[in-house]
Structures are given as structure tokens and as C-alpha cells.
Design an enzyme around this catalytic site. Structure first.
Site, mmCIF file in Angstrom:
data_model
loop_
_atom_site.group_PDB
_atom_site.id
_atom_site.type_symbol
_atom_site.label_atom_id
_atom_site.label_comp_id
_atom_site.label_asym_id
_atom_site.label_seq_id
_atom_site.Cartn_x
_atom_site.Cartn_y
_atom_site.Cartn_z
ATOM 1 N N LYS A 1 0.828 -1.211 0.000
ATOM 2 C CA LYS A 1 0.000 0.000 0.000
ATOM 3 C C LYS A 1 0.867 1.268 0.000
ATOM 4 O O LYS A 1 0.430 2.321 -0.462
ATOM 5 C CB LYS A 1 -0.918 0.032 1.229
ATOM 6 C CG LYS A 1 -1.768 -1.213 1.466
ATOM 7 C CD LYS A 1 -2.839 -1.401 0.429
ATOM 8 C CE LYS A 1 -3.983 -2.304 0.846
ATOM 9 N NZ LYS A 1 -3.663 -3.717 1.090
HETATM 10 C C1 PLP Z 1 -4.409 -4.910 0.717
HETATM 11 C C2 PLP Z 1 -3.623 -6.178 0.691
HETATM 12 C C3 PLP Z 1 -3.921 -7.201 -0.215
HETATM 13 C C4 PLP Z 1 -5.108 -7.121 -1.150
HETATM 14 O O1 PLP Z 1 -4.913 -6.177 -2.147
HETATM 15 P P1 PLP Z 1 -6.153 -5.616 -2.993
HETATM 16 O O2 PLP Z 1 -5.586 -4.540 -3.829
HETATM 17 O O3 PLP Z 1 -7.126 -5.111 -1.984
HETATM 18 O O4 PLP Z 1 -6.699 -6.753 -3.767
HETATM 19 C C5 PLP Z 1 -3.084 -8.309 -0.265
HETATM 20 N N1 PLP Z 1 -2.030 -8.425 0.567
HETATM 21 C C6 PLP Z 1 -1.726 -7.462 1.472
HETATM 22 C C7 PLP Z 1 -0.570 -7.672 2.369
HETATM 23 C C8 PLP Z 1 -2.493 -6.309 1.560
HETATM 24 O O5 PLP Z 1 -2.182 -5.365 2.447
#
Ligand code: PLP
Length: 493
Positions: free
Chosen positions: A112
């Protein structure tokens, strides 16, 4: 380039407006009217550029109302000094045809960060362009978005950020990261319920007329740092483009095509890979990996999206989601831009918890995607197997992706080189990762990290180590129905 709403494509706004609003008033999500492509000349430039240079090229295709200087300033601000390396998204090569794209070298150790270090710059630039007032960022998080958004937006002028996380749905390290957040413009609340509850409520609040009027009266407007905001998605397209360029340079992409495996929750990350493919990156199959909350696996296989099923709390909590918001954008693309159809499907999802797509759409899905899932036990086995075989330590989410990749490869014998998106540091989930090794698990979170570090000869990321001794500023648990009141109380409105 204009941005349109998935539920009404007569709604047309600039990129700045789309980013500043976060979501369309009709409840739909903004997406670009058409997908820009990368020319041969673009690829030549991309290949010789560093990550920031690549980001500038990709962003300029989508944010056509931003000047080159604005894009420059956003990218430089976001990616200078905030990641461990000069390259925020390095690749680890496990074998001749398996590469892992490590997206967790930023300030909160999850993918993120790649988007949320940039979003505050995009948002403040956008707000200035469309002369929006002070912004209140509302976030629903399954664990990683919350912390990454808090870090990105802390002490950004004219901005407040309020994060809601499910009190029992995040790892203890994730909780600690959020509860100790510093900054004068931040607020963190745990809610009783799961991520879907938090996300649905936040989406409702965004379009709540009374709340919006109250906010406007105080000179505020809402925006979103969740992947419903286009400004979250466009930075994610960059790392797939960049990874392709790196793979070419590594010689790990001989036939010029590769598959991508993405551990998926809200469908944002894999949607970014789809956009990269449509822009001209030679991605063959998009492999969508789920945990026991396998609503997407079933959807890809059957064309029926049905959230009427048990919700599981798993060891990959950031993927514990049954309503994948960004699928709405994908559905818009797959239906050939049929906004009425998308609005109907979403209405049916809201009313009955399910919808079914036509055979035509189903066939398009099958062409682009493969969906698979695995349970916690398989996740743990995969962490151990991959470590034993390759000496590579992965977190629980990445392990879900690896496990699903193995299933895919065993089923089809497809030996196309693969890029596995690694979404978090194993140290965010040390408890589960230690369990994979049948190791003794100390009670204290930091002792768990130490044990994992010794056991696997890997380093604890500095931002996790730095949480030691920080005080918990937040931690209040509230009811879902109290979310609106909590927002008003924090803002003093
Ligand atoms: C947010 C997240 C996901 C999922 O990603 P999306 O874009 O919501 O599909 C997978 N792994 C981790 C570690 C995350 O923080």
C-alpha cells in the site's frame, strides 16, 4: 483524458476532480474513459529510466490535466527517501522462471505504501486545481491500508485522516502500527465487525447528504484513500510497468511474456496489473489468488458473484474481504462500458448479496484471469516449502499467491515466466510465519520478530523495530453505528 463513473458514464470529470472526490455521487467508481497505450518510444524511455522516471511517464498518460512540473513534484516527493532502496519495488529471482516483486520496502512494510506515499501529493495537487477546501480522508482498512494512509497523510496541511479498522480482523502488529500513529491530523478507531462492514459504512457516509452538508458548512469535503480512489490505482500500474522493464534487463523474460499472480482482496492490485496489460505490458494471464474467503475464485469460475457465505478470519487478514470494490471497474470494462448493467449488478449485490454475469462476460473473464484459493494450512505449508527450496521467506499473503500459482502450474503445465506480487513483509505477520516453521512462539510481539529473524537469518525491517516503546494513542472500539458520530466528534462539527 476524462474520467467517468462506472454507474453513469455521462458523469465526466477531470483526473484532478476524480481524485479529489474519491467516489462519484451516484456511488460508482471513477475510471479513465479509455486506456492509454505505451508506444515503442515510451518503452525505450521506460527501460532506461529509474523508478521515478517510469512513474512520471505512466502518470502523465493518465493525469493529463496535471502539468509536467506537477507530476515531477508529486513523484519526487513520494519516492525520495521514503523507501529502503532507490528502487521502491525490487525483484527477487527465485528461479529461471519465477520472480517475486517485493512491494514492502516502504515505511509501513506493505505494498500500500507504493500508492499511499504518492496519493497525498496527488490529492493536494488535485484539490488545489479544483479549489476544494479542507479534505477529510476516510479510510476503511483490512490492516495495511490504514497504516500506509496514516503515514502518507500525517501532518499534510489542510487534511485530516480518519481510519476505521475491524477490531478482531487485523494482526497484532498491524494494530500496534495504527494505534501508535503519530501526527496532529490523525484519528484511528477500531469497530466491532469485519472489513466489509467498515467499508460498506464508509462508502455510505461518503454519499450521505446530511453528512456532506454538515462537512461543507465547516469548509470540509470527504475523499478516500481506499482503492476506490483512482489516485490509489494509478501508482500501482507503475510497478507492473517497471517490473517488466527490470525483467527485460535481468534476462528473466526470454519469450517476452509473463503471468502475474496477485494475492487479492479488494481487487485493486490485480486491476492495476490489468491496466498495465492493456497499456501494452505483455502480461499473459492474470492469476487471482484468494484465501478461504474465495468469493472471487468462484466468480471467475462460474460468473456468479455471491457473498452469501461464511466470512473467515484467516492468517492473511488483509485479504479477508467478501465485497471486492474494484471488481466494479473490471465489470465496467468487461461489459463494454455498460453503465446500466454495472449499476444493476451492484444494486443486486447490495439487495441480495449476489449477481450473475452473462456468458459473454464470463468468457472474457476466463480469457484474462485464472482464479484459485488456498486455506491457512496450505498457506503455512507454502511458507515452509518455499523457504526450504529457495531460501526465501514470504509473508502469509504472498504465500497464498505462491500456493495458487503452484496449483495453476500443476493444472496447466504453463511454464511461462511468472511474476508474483509480494504484498507484505513477513514481520507484519510474525506469529503465523513462525507457526509455519513449527517454531516456539514467544508471547511478546517484538520477541516474535527476534525469533523469526534468528530462525530465518533475515532482518527485521527498521519501521517495525521502531515501534518498540511507542505509546498507544488510539485503541477505542466503537459500534458500526457510531462511525458517523466519531467523525463529527473528531472534527468538532
Ligand atoms: C491490501 C492487501 C492485499 C489485497 O490487495 P487488494 O488490492 O485489496 O486486492 C493483499 N495483501 C496485502 C498484504 C495487503 O495489504
Amino acid at each position: 483524458m476524462n474520467y467517468i463513473s462506472t454507474r453513469d458514464n455521462k458523469v465526466k470529470v477531470s483526473a484532478a476532480k476524480a481524485i479529489s472526490l474519491g467516489i462519484s455521487a451516484d456511488g460508482g467508481l471513477f475510471l479513465p474513459e479509455s486506456i492509454p497505450t505505451l508506444s515503442e518510444e515510451d518503452f525505450e524511455n521506460l527501460k532506461v529510466s529509474d523508478y521515478k522516471g517510469r512513474a512520471k511517464i505512466v502518470l502523465s498518460k493518465f493525469l493529463t490535466d496535471f502539468t509536467a512540473e506537477e507530476i515531477d513534484a508529486c513523484v519526487e516527493g513520494a519516492y525520495t527517501g521514503s523507501f529502503e532502496d532507490e528502487s521502491p519495488a525490487p525483484i527477487s529471482i527465485l528461479g529461471p522462471d519465477i520472480s517475486v516483486l517485493e512491494l514492502w520496502h516502504g515505511p509501513t512494510c506493505a505494498f500500500k505504501d507504493l500508492a499511499l506515499q504518492l496519493l497525498p501529493y496527488l490529492l493536494t495537487t488535485s484539490s488545489k486545481k479544483v479549489s476544494a477546501g479542507k479534505t477529510v480522508i476516510l479510510v476503511a482498512t483490512s490492516g495495511d491500508t490504514g497504516k500506509a494512509a496514516l503515514e502518507g497523510f500525517r501532518d499534510v496541511p489542510n487534511t485530516d485522516i480518519i481510519v476505521f479498522y475491524p477490531s478482531e480482523g487485523v494482526s497484532s502488529m498491524q494494530k500496534l502500527q495504527m494505534d501508535t500513529q503519530e501526527g496532529e491530523n490523525v484519528c484511528v478507531c477500531a469497530i466491532k465487525g469485519n472489513f466489509d462492514d467498515a467499508q460498506s459504512r464508509v462508502k455510505e457516509i461518503f454519499t450521505d447528504a446530511e453528512m456532506n452538508a454538515k462537512l461543507a458548512a465547516a469548509g470540509y469535503n470527504f475523499s478516500s484513500a481506499n482503492s476506490i480512489n483512482w489516485g490509489r490505482l494509478v501508482p500501482q500500474i507503475v510497478y507492473y510497468v517497471s517490473a517488466y522493464c527490470d525483467m527485460l534487463a535481468d534476462g528473466n523474460n526470454n519469450n517476452n511474456e509473463f503471468n502475474v499472480v496477485v494475492p487479492t482482496g479488494n481487487f485493486g492490485n490485480i486491476l492495476a496489473a490489468y491496466y498495465a496489460k492493456e497499456m501494452g505490458v505483455p502480461i499473459k494471464k492474470l492469476i487471482c489468488a484468494s484465501n478461504a474467503n474465495n468469493v472471487l475464485t468462484d466468480f471467475i469460475n462460474t460468473g456468479v458473484y455471491d457473498r452469501n457465505r461464511d466470512f473467515y478470519t484467516t492468517i492473511s487478514p488483509s485479504m479477508d474481504i467478501l465485497i471486492s470494490s474494484n471488481l466494479e471497474r473490471m465489470l465496467y470494462m468487461l461489459s463494454g462500458g455498460n453503465d446500466k448493467q454495472v449499476a444493476d449488478w451492484q444494486a443486486s449485490l447490495k439487495a441480495e448479496g449476489k449477481f450473475a454475469v452473462s456468458d459473454e462476460v464470463k468468457a472474457k473473464i476466463a480469457e484474462l484471469f485464472w482464479g484459485g484459493c488456498c486455506n491457512d494450512e496450505q498457506t503455512l505449508e507454502t511458507i515452509k516449502d518455499v523457504y526450504d527450496k529457495y531460501g526465501y521467506l514470504m509473508d502469509t499473503h504472498t504465500a497464498v499467491a505462491f500456493s495458487v500459482y503452484k496449483q495453476y502450474r500443476d493444472t496447466y503445465g504453463d511454464t511461462t515466466p511468472v511474476l508474483i506480487a509480494s504484498t507484505a513483509s513477513p514481520y507484519k505477520f510474525a506469529n503465523s510465519v513462525l507457526a509455519a516453521f513449527d517454531a516456539e512462539i514467544p508471547a511478546d510481539d517484538f520477541a516474535k520478530n527476534d525469533a523469526l529473524s534468528v530462525l530465518t537469518a533475515t532482518d527485521i525491517p527498521a519501521p517495525i523495530e521502531a515501534l518498540k516503546g511507542k505509546t498507544r494513542r488510539f485503541g477505542e472500539v466503537i459500534d458500526r453505528d457510531e462511525m458517523k458520530a466519531a467523525i463529527c466528534k473528531y472534527l468538532g462539527i
